[in-house]
Design an enzyme around this catalytic site. Structure first.
Site, PDB file in Angstrom:
ATOM      1  N   ASN A   7       0.854  -1.189   0.000  1.00 13.68           N
ATOM      2  CA  ASN A   7       0.000   0.000   0.000  1.00 13.68           C
ATOM      3  C   ASN A   7       0.897   1.249   0.000  1.00 13.68           C
ATOM      4  O   ASN A   7       1.708   1.433   0.920  1.00 13.68           O
ATOM      5  CB  ASN A   7      -0.889  -0.049   1.247  1.00 13.68           C
ATOM      6  CG  ASN A   7      -1.831   1.129   1.333  1.00 13.68           C
ATOM      7  OD1 ASN A   7      -1.418   2.255   1.080  1.00 13.68           O
ATOM      8  ND2 ASN A   7      -3.062   0.892   1.713  1.00 13.68           N
ATOM      9  N   HIS A  10       0.989   6.172   1.944  1.00 13.25           N
ATOM     10  CA  HIS A  10       1.737   7.107   2.779  1.00 13.25           C
ATOM     11  C   HIS A  10       2.875   7.808   2.044  1.00 13.25           C
ATOM     12  O   HIS A  10       3.443   8.772   2.563  1.00 13.25           O
ATOM     13  CB  HIS A  10       2.193   6.425   4.066  1.00 13.25           C
ATOM     14  CG  HIS A  10       1.004   6.093   4.925  1.00 13.25           C
ATOM     15  ND1 HIS A  10       0.010   7.015   5.151  1.00 13.25           N
ATOM     16  CD2 HIS A  10       0.613   4.957   5.531  1.00 13.25           C
ATOM     17  CE1 HIS A  10      -0.931   6.448   5.888  1.00 13.25           C
ATOM     18  NE2 HIS A  10      -0.594   5.203   6.127  1.00 13.25           N
ATOM     19  N   HIS A  43      -5.691   3.439  -1.287  1.00 11.35           N
ATOM     20  CA  HIS A  43      -6.997   3.757  -0.707  1.00 11.35           C
ATOM     21  C   HIS A  43      -7.350   5.172  -1.155  1.00 11.35           C
ATOM     22  O   HIS A  43      -6.701   6.136  -0.730  1.00 11.35           O
ATOM     23  CB  HIS A  43      -6.909   3.663   0.823  1.00 11.35           C
ATOM     24  CG  HIS A  43      -8.216   3.892   1.521  1.00 11.35           C
ATOM     25  ND1 HIS A  43      -8.358   3.713   2.879  1.00 11.35           N
ATOM     26  CD2 HIS A  43      -9.424   4.270   1.074  1.00 11.35           C
ATOM     27  CE1 HIS A  43      -9.607   3.982   3.226  1.00 11.35           C
ATOM     28  NE2 HIS A  43     -10.277   4.326   2.139  1.00 11.35           N
ATOM     29  N   ARG A  45      -9.492   7.855  -0.503  1.00 13.69           N
ATOM     30  CA  ARG A  45     -10.448   8.258   0.534  1.00 13.69           C
ATOM     31  C   ARG A  45     -11.346   9.369   0.020  1.00 13.69           C
ATOM     32  O   ARG A  45     -10.947  10.172  -0.828  1.00 13.69           O
ATOM     33  CB  ARG A  45      -9.699   8.745   1.791  1.00 13.69           C
ATOM     34  CG  ARG A  45      -8.893   7.647   2.469  1.00 13.69           C
ATOM     35  CD  ARG A  45      -8.337   8.169   3.789  1.00 13.69           C
ATOM     36  NE  ARG A  45      -9.409   8.458   4.699  1.00 13.69           N
ATOM     37  CZ  ARG A  45      -9.782   7.666   5.724  1.00 13.69           C
ATOM     38  NH1 ARG A  45      -9.121   6.563   5.985  1.00 13.69           N
ATOM     39  NH2 ARG A  45     -10.784   8.012   6.485  1.00 13.69           N
ATOM     40  N   ARG A  49      -7.204  12.650   1.378  1.00 11.06           N
ATOM     41  CA  ARG A  49      -6.121  13.164   2.231  1.00 11.06           C
ATOM     42  C   ARG A  49      -4.740  12.702   1.756  1.00 11.06           C
ATOM     43  O   ARG A  49      -3.738  13.313   2.098  1.00 11.06           O
ATOM     44  CB  ARG A  49      -6.338  12.760   3.693  1.00 11.06           C
ATOM     45  CG  ARG A  49      -6.193  11.293   3.955  1.00 11.06           C
ATOM     46  CD  ARG A  49      -6.259  10.981   5.432  1.00 11.06           C
ATOM     47  NE  ARG A  49      -7.579  11.215   6.002  1.00 11.06           N
ATOM     48  CZ  ARG A  49      -8.005  10.634   7.122  1.00 11.06           C
ATOM     49  NH1 ARG A  49      -7.200   9.817   7.782  1.00 11.06           N
ATOM     50  NH2 ARG A  49      -9.208  10.869   7.576  1.00 11.06           N
ATOM     51  N   GLU A  70      -8.797   0.270  -2.633  1.00 10.36           N
ATOM     52  CA  GLU A  70      -9.627   0.325  -1.420  1.00 10.36           C
ATOM     53  C   GLU A  70     -10.497   1.566  -1.495  1.00 10.36           C
ATOM     54  O   GLU A  70     -10.006   2.654  -1.837  1.00 10.36           O
ATOM     55  CB  GLU A  70      -8.750   0.425  -0.172  1.00 10.36           C
ATOM     56  CG  GLU A  70      -7.939  -0.804   0.100  1.00 10.36           C
ATOM     57  CD  GLU A  70      -7.001  -0.610   1.279  1.00 10.36           C
ATOM     58  OE1 GLU A  70      -6.955   0.500   1.856  1.00 10.36           O
ATOM     59  OE2 GLU A  70      -6.310  -1.562   1.618  1.00 10.36           O
ATOM     60  N   GLU A 151     -11.104  -9.618   3.361  1.00 10.98           N
ATOM     61  CA  GLU A 151      -9.819  -9.260   3.955  1.00 10.98           C
ATOM     62  C   GLU A 151     -10.059  -9.138   5.451  1.00 10.98           C
ATOM     63  O   GLU A 151     -10.852  -8.294   5.896  1.00 10.98           O
ATOM     64  CB  GLU A 151      -9.307  -7.937   3.379  1.00 10.98           C
ATOM     65  CG  GLU A 151      -7.973  -7.524   4.008  1.00 10.98           C
ATOM     66  CD  GLU A 151      -7.452  -6.184   3.475  1.00 10.98           C
ATOM     67  OE1 GLU A 151      -8.010  -5.664   2.483  1.00 10.98           O
ATOM     68  OE2 GLU A 151      -6.514  -5.652   4.079  1.00 10.98           O
ATOM     69  N   HIS A 191      -3.721  -4.773   7.904  1.00 14.89           N
ATOM     70  CA  HIS A 191      -3.837  -3.626   8.802  1.00 14.89           C
ATOM     71  C   HIS A 191      -2.921  -3.797  10.007  1.00 14.89           C
ATOM     72  O   HIS A 191      -3.050  -4.760  10.750  1.00 14.89           O
ATOM     73  CB  HIS A 191      -5.270  -3.357   9.281  1.00 14.89           C
ATOM     74  CG  HIS A 191      -5.497  -1.874   9.446  1.00 14.89           C
ATOM     75  ND1 HIS A 191      -5.116  -1.203  10.564  1.00 14.89           N
ATOM     76  CD2 HIS A 191      -5.974  -0.946   8.598  1.00 14.89           C
ATOM     77  CE1 HIS A 191      -5.387   0.086  10.403  1.00 14.89           C
ATOM     78  NE2 HIS A 191      -5.897   0.272   9.210  1.00 14.89           N
TER      79      HIS A 191
HETATM   80  N1  PXP Z   1      -6.134  -3.135   4.520  1.00 14.48           N
HETATM   81  C1  PXP Z   1      -7.033  -2.118   4.586  1.00 14.48           C
HETATM   82  C2  PXP Z   1      -8.454  -2.410   4.260  1.00 14.48           C
HETATM   83  C3  PXP Z   1      -6.632  -0.826   4.918  1.00 14.48           C
HETATM   84  O1  PXP Z   1      -7.542   0.178   4.984  1.00 14.48           O
HETATM   85  C4  PXP Z   1      -5.264  -0.575   5.189  1.00 14.48           C
HETATM   86  C5  PXP Z   1      -4.812   0.817   5.506  1.00 14.48           C
HETATM   87  O2  PXP Z   1      -5.012   1.634   4.398  1.00 14.48           O
HETATM   88  C6  PXP Z   1      -4.375  -1.662   5.082  1.00 14.48           C
HETATM   89  C7  PXP Z   1      -4.840  -2.929   4.783  1.00 14.48           C
HETATM   90  C8  PXP Z   1      -2.916  -1.488   5.327  1.00 14.48           C
HETATM   91  O3  PXP Z   1      -2.719  -1.180   6.673  1.00 14.48           O
HETATM   92  P1  PXP Z   1      -1.300  -0.682   7.170  1.00 14.48           P
HETATM   93  O4  PXP Z   1      -1.020   0.606   6.471  1.00 14.48           O
HETATM   94  O5  PXP Z   1      -1.463  -0.541   8.638  1.00 14.48           O
HETATM   95  O6  PXP Z   1      -0.294  -1.742   6.776  1.00 14.48           O
END
Ligand code: PXP
Length: 250
Positions: A7, A10, A43, A45, A49, A70, A151, A191
């Protein structure tokens, strides 16, 4: 080997701190792929953001692996997904005030809505995944809305410090994974996962795919993204090697 989707949200978070053009999440996605990631997750959003609409479009056309998008279960996002056709959409709950996704979807309370989205998305050949807590009621509801995958939210597991609490959360995740797989769902997780806590998750034989962002991107500040992704893959491999023989999905 489990598929690792990195992901890159960030990377965009840092860029948005200055509203400039660097660092580029597409460049990060390409580095993650070169290091061996099997897919990229973003993601989008509702408050934009971090990832922006133009990022999703650039990333989907620039990467060589599948894109997992996402998003919240709202019409604006569904239309965008139908238009750009990612490999997979993962529906997540969203609250504007939250720092990150705080829990799984309450599938039980919106089955008709989620099933209607499922049908529209599947018609376009897009895979459909629901992010849920490791709760048997939510697993049953995910089956009823005909999701292809679920998930499992590992957020609560990753927050635990005491061995007994970690064991309790792991047990809930194992039970949910087994229940989902037995009922025909493909099982993913994510997550809060780190190079340490991912090992026990990767050892769960039903889990096929992991979505990991924050730890991989955080660690890349110190060791670079290539090494950070490779270290995560090594930890995942360590877990996979602990799987009981004969019942792995991979
Ligand atoms: N899965 C989902 C559904 C999420 O919303 C996120 C965070 O965007 C992640 C996985 C990844 O989580 P992390 O950034 O804590 O590894």
């Amino acid at each position: 080997m489990i598929r690792l989707f990195v992901n890159v949200d960030h990377v965009a978070t840092i860029r948005e701190a200055r509203k400039t053009t660097e660092p580029d999440p597409l460049a990060a996605a390409l580095l993650a792929e070169a290091a061996g990631a099997h897919g990229i997750t973003v993601h989008l959003r509702e408050d934009r953001r971090h990832i922006q609409d133009h990022d999703v479009r650039r990333i989907i056309s620039g990467i060589n692996t599948p894109l997992n998008l996402e998003m919240a279960a709202v019409e604006e996002m569904v239309r965008l997904a139908l238009e750009i056709r990612p490999y997979q959409v993962s529906l997540v709950p969203e609250r504007r005030q939250e720092i990150t996704t705080e829990g799984g979807l309450d599938v039980c309370s919106q089955e008709a809505h989620l099933k209607a989205i499922c049908l529209r998305v599947r018609e376009k050949g897009i895979r459909y995944s629901l992010f849920i807590d490791p709760d048997p009621r939510q697993v049953d509801a995910a089956v009823r809305v005909e999701a292809e995958s679920m998930e499992i939210n590992t957020g609560l597991y990753s927050e635990q410090k005491e061995p007994a609490a970690i064991a309790r959360e792991l047990d809930r995740i194992r039970c949910a994974a087994r229940a989902g797989a037995e009922r025909g769902l493909r099982v993913f997780a994510g997550h809060g996962l780190t190079c340490d806590n991912v090992v026990a998750i990767a050892a769960i034989p039903e889990i096929e795919e992991l979505n990991i962002g924050h730890h991989v991107i955080s660690r890349s500040v110190f060791v670079g993204l290539d090494r950070s992704v490779r270290e995560m893959m090594e930890s995942i491999d360590k877990g996979v090697r602990k799987r009981p023989a004969g019942i792995s999905k991979n």
